[in-house]
Design an enzyme around this catalytic site. Structure first.
Site, PDB file in Angstrom:
ATOM      1  N   ASP A   1       0.855  -1.184   0.000  1.00 20.29           N
ATOM      2  CA  ASP A   1       0.000   0.000   0.000  1.00 20.29           C
ATOM      3  C   ASP A   1       0.894   1.237   0.000  1.00 20.29           C
ATOM      4  O   ASP A   1       2.006   1.214   0.542  1.00 20.29           O
ATOM      5  CB  ASP A   1      -0.912   0.025   1.231  1.00 20.29           C
ATOM      6  CG  ASP A   1      -2.174   0.853   1.001  1.00 20.29           C
ATOM      7  OD1 ASP A   1      -2.055   2.079   0.824  1.00 20.29           O
ATOM      8  OD2 ASP A   1      -3.260   0.265   0.977  1.00 20.29           O
TER       9      ASP A   1
ATOM     10  N   ASN B   1      -6.202  -4.995  -5.514  1.00 19.56           N
ATOM     11  CA  ASN B   1      -7.321  -4.327  -4.853  1.00 19.56           C
ATOM     12  C   ASN B   1      -7.144  -2.820  -4.744  1.00 19.56           C
ATOM     13  O   ASN B   1      -8.119  -2.110  -4.496  1.00 19.56           O
ATOM     14  CB  ASN B   1      -7.512  -4.928  -3.459  1.00 19.56           C
ATOM     15  CG  ASN B   1      -8.555  -4.203  -2.649  1.00 19.56           C
ATOM     16  OD1 ASN B   1      -9.749  -4.260  -2.962  1.00 19.56           O
ATOM     17  ND2 ASN B   1      -8.123  -3.494  -1.618  1.00 19.56           N
TER      18      ASN B   1
ATOM     19  N   TYR C   1     -14.119   6.651 -12.471  1.00 17.77           N
ATOM     20  CA  TYR C   1     -14.199   5.399 -11.730  1.00 17.77           C
ATOM     21  C   TYR C   1     -14.928   4.337 -12.547  1.00 17.77           C
ATOM     22  O   TYR C   1     -14.467   3.194 -12.663  1.00 17.77           O
ATOM     23  CB  TYR C   1     -14.906   5.633 -10.401  1.00 17.77           C
ATOM     24  CG  TYR C   1     -14.957   4.414  -9.502  1.00 17.77           C
ATOM     25  CD1 TYR C   1     -13.848   4.047  -8.756  1.00 17.77           C
ATOM     26  CD2 TYR C   1     -16.114   3.647  -9.389  1.00 17.77           C
ATOM     27  CE1 TYR C   1     -13.879   2.942  -7.919  1.00 17.77           C
ATOM     28  CE2 TYR C   1     -16.151   2.541  -8.556  1.00 17.77           C
ATOM     29  CZ  TYR C   1     -15.028   2.195  -7.827  1.00 17.77           C
ATOM     30  OH  TYR C   1     -15.061   1.084  -7.012  1.00 17.77           O
TER      31      TYR C   1
ATOM     32  N   LYS D   1     -13.145   0.860 -13.804  1.00 19.31           N
ATOM     33  CA  LYS D   1     -13.564  -0.457 -13.347  1.00 19.31           C
ATOM     34  C   LYS D   1     -14.091  -1.321 -14.500  1.00 19.31           C
ATOM     35  O   LYS D   1     -13.937  -2.554 -14.492  1.00 19.31           O
ATOM     36  CB  LYS D   1     -14.601  -0.318 -12.237  1.00 19.31           C
ATOM     37  CG  LYS D   1     -14.018   0.235 -10.940  1.00 19.31           C
ATOM     38  CD  LYS D   1     -12.839  -0.597 -10.444  1.00 19.31           C
ATOM     39  CE  LYS D   1     -12.314  -0.119  -9.107  1.00 19.31           C
ATOM     40  NZ  LYS D   1     -11.182  -0.955  -8.611  1.00 19.31           N
TER      41      LYS D   1
ATOM     42  N   THR E   1     -16.512   1.113   3.865  1.00 27.85           N
ATOM     43  CA  THR E   1     -15.063   1.249   3.912  1.00 27.85           C
ATOM     44  C   THR E   1     -14.699   2.727   4.014  1.00 27.85           C
ATOM     45  O   THR E   1     -15.541   3.605   3.789  1.00 27.85           O
ATOM     46  CB  THR E   1     -14.419   0.684   2.643  1.00 27.85           C
ATOM     47  OG1 THR E   1     -14.868   1.481   1.521  1.00 27.85           O
ATOM     48  CG2 THR E   1     -14.785  -0.770   2.429  1.00 27.85           C
TER      49      THR E   1
END
Length: 253
Positions: A37, A92, A155, A159, A190
């Site tokens: 990360d 991810n 986005y 995706k 999240t």
């Protein structure tokens, strides 16, 4: 035997949310995990939690910008050098910008594409040669990679690219024993979802209530998405490749 006993896994975006939940679940199921990360402190915290639960030498953290080729090479190298191989890659890492085309800066478009799309290409490019015994790659798509959504042009485009890149990768590498699938969450509780509310200037409680507007009547949890990723990563999904698994409480339906 645990589901991923003896396996080595990489989780990008492992500092929080779905990435952290999946890294923890992988470790509980016997995998040794590289947590990558750009948020080094968050990655360290994930590893500390894994070590507290499963013991020393089960996970390492690597600070990495996965849109950078050399960082991706380092992440894969950490898996091979620390744990002796690589069997599972969970791509991810991702970001979102909630805006229309008219209000989106070109630099913001490029950054979303770099983090959400370029990173998947780069991680696969470096990880696949390390999967000498075959393996499983799981890419995080989105319900908005399969249908459109408002105020999220970059986005949605990114995706959709991930979902179809997943299919192309699955075709190219099946003969090497490497399966490639995407998991496509709906709204999940999240830090990213909270950031969406902030970007849109909406109250979090109202925003989360709107996210619950689906047949199951609630947003998902990171742990629920992690279970789907575990399935795709494991031998239980041995005849599944090129698929887009939707995990969204019935929202897309």
């Amino acid at each position: 035997m645990k589901t991923l006993e003896g396996k080595v896994a990489i989780v990008t975006g492992g500092a929080s949310g779905i990435g952290r939940a999946t890294a923890l679940l992988f470790a509980r199921e016997g995998a040794r995990v590289v947590v990558a990360d750009i948020d080094a402190a968050g990655a360290d915290a994930t590893v500390a939690q894994i070590v507290a639960e499963t013991g020393d030498a089960t996970a390492v953290a690597v600070r990495a910008d996965v849109s950078d080729p050399e960082d991706c090479r380092r992440v894969v190298g950490a898996a091979v050098e620390t744990f002796g191989g690589l069997h599972v890659l969970f791509n991810n890492a991702g970001i979102i910008r909630r805006t229309t085309a008219l209000d989106l800066d070109v630099d913001e478009w490029d950054r979303v594409m770099a983090v959400n799309v370029r990173s998947v290409f780069l991680m696969c490019k470096h990880a696949i040669p390390a999967m000498s015994q075959g393996g499983s790659i799981v890419n995080t798509g989105s319900g908005w990679g399969l249908k459109g959504g408002g105020n999220a042009i970059s986005y949605c485009a990114s995706k959709a690219a991930v979902v179809n890149m997943t299919r192309a990768l699955a075709i190219d590498h099946a003969k090497a024993g490497i399966r490639v699938n995407s998991v496509n969450p709906g709204d999940t509780d999240t830090p990213m979802l909270r950031d969406e509310a902030r970007q849109l200037g909406e109250d979090w409680a109202a925003f989360k209530s709107d996210a619950a507007d689906r047949p199951m009547g609630r947003a998902g949890t990171p742990d629920e998405i992690a279970q789907a990723v575990l399935f795709l990563a494991s031998d239980a999904a041995s005849y599944i490749t090129g698929s887009a698994l939707v995990v969204d409480g019935g929202g897309l339906a």
